[in-house]
Enzyme design. Structure first.
Site, PDB file in Angstrom:
ATOM      1  CG  LEU A 131      46.186  -8.284 -89.535  1.00 54.22           C
ATOM      2  CD1 LEU A 131      46.173  -6.827 -89.108  1.00 54.22           C
ATOM      3  CD2 LEU A 131      47.143  -9.088 -88.670  1.00 54.22           C
ATOM      4  CG  ASP A 132      42.070 -13.667 -86.827  1.00 57.63           C
ATOM      5  OD1 ASP A 132      42.231 -14.261 -87.918  1.00 57.63           O
ATOM      6  OD2 ASP A 132      42.426 -14.141 -85.740  1.00 57.63           O
ATOM      7  CD  GLN A 133      34.536  -9.275 -88.755  1.00 63.19           C
ATOM      8  OE1 GLN A 133      34.328 -10.121 -89.617  1.00 63.19           O
ATOM      9  NE2 GLN A 133      33.554  -8.774 -88.005  1.00 63.19           N
TER      10      GLN A 133
END
Length: 295
Positions: A131-133
């Site tokens: 997942l993106d940050q």
């Protein structure tokens, strides 16, 4: 359903009525009739004497002690699901899944390594997807090589299903739809993606769950898994995510992209049972929904 149990590093299950062909390829085929078998993995174990027949049981060294491969760092984890093979974490915002460079601190990988250490689990860190940050929600880890091989296979075969929820700007004219638009790198901005005829095939399905005055709560499912796919596709529709300044969103009401991986479903690597893990909204996401509901 085959009855299995764990005894330390060993997985134990009943010996087939036909007996056990020690160290022969056929033995893997017999096991495959009872439970999912990553063939190369089992042949390697058999060649090392790590699959054994003892009495009326087969013993497989499925849980060898492993190094975490990431320095552990204490952090509170929201565990959604866990057993001997799998771990699902509800990832908070602002935390990278793994170190992008040597020495990077504050990653989910380091937090999981610390959790394994504190709970006496000698597991390597094996995330199945990312997942993106600043994206929150459910993320899946395999706790041993067996689970890793099978879950990676399930991901490639699209047998792992992920449902996201997002808060997007604007009023959607169509309540549900399919976005089929190729995605490629933006030549002018590093790290950014754009819809481009020369990009990779990308398909997103969306459904409006709730409408607000100038926004909507959207459920999304990915048919493909391109970098920033949901963010790019919704921006392409003219409905950027709240807080997603990289793709045209505003920081006025939210400080990060309003995207949450709400539900993860996958076949269990051993039992085949469909595991459904749901991750609750983070506080800031819930508060934004509340403000929009009363606007």
């Amino acid at each position: 359903m085959i009855a299995w149990s764990r005894n330390g590093e060993w997985l134990e299950l009943p010996l087939p009525s036909s007996g056990w062909k020690a160290l022969k390829p056929g033995a893997v085929d017999e096991l495959a009739a009872m439970l999912p078998v990553p063939r190369k993995y089992f042949l390697r174990l058999a060649s090392k004497g790590l699959i054994r027949a003892e009495g009326d049981r087969i013993r497989i060294q499925a849980f060898p002690r492993e190094a975490a491969n990431v320095p552990p760092e204490p952090a509170k984890l929201d565990i959604v699901f866990e057993d001997d093979f799998c771990l699902v974490i509800n990832k908070p915002a602002g935390m990278s899944v793994h170190p992008a460079e040597a020495g990077k601190k504050g990653t989910l990988a380091a937090a999981v390594a610390h959790y394994y250490m504190e709970t006496g689990q000698a597991c390597a860190i094996r995330h199945i997807h990312r997942l993106d940050q600043d994206t929150t929600g459910a993320i899946l880890y395999a706790k041993n090589e067996w689970a890793h091989v099978l879950l990676d296979e399930h991901l490639r075969e699209r047998r792992i299903h992920r449902k996201y929820e997002a808060i997007a700007a604007g009023r959607f004219k169509i309540a549900q739809g399919r976005i089929d638009a190729p995605i490629g790198k933006d030549r002018h901005t590093a790290g950014r993606r754009v819809v481009s005829p020369k990009g990779e095939h990308a398909v997103t399905h969306y459904c409006v769950l709730k409408r607000f005055a100038q926004a909507a709560l959207i459920e999304l499912e990915l048919e493909t898994g391109r970098t920033h796919q949901i963010r790019v596709h919704l921006s392409h529709l003219g409905h950027p995510l709240y807080g997603d300044t990289l793709y045209g969103g505003s920081l006025r009401d939210f400080h990060r992209q309003a995207l949450h991986a709400k539900q993860l479903s996958f076949p269990h690597p051993i039992t085949g049972e469909m595991i459904v893990a749901s991750a609750h909204y983070p506080q800031d996401f819930s508060q934004l929904l509340d403000r929009l509901s009363h606007a």
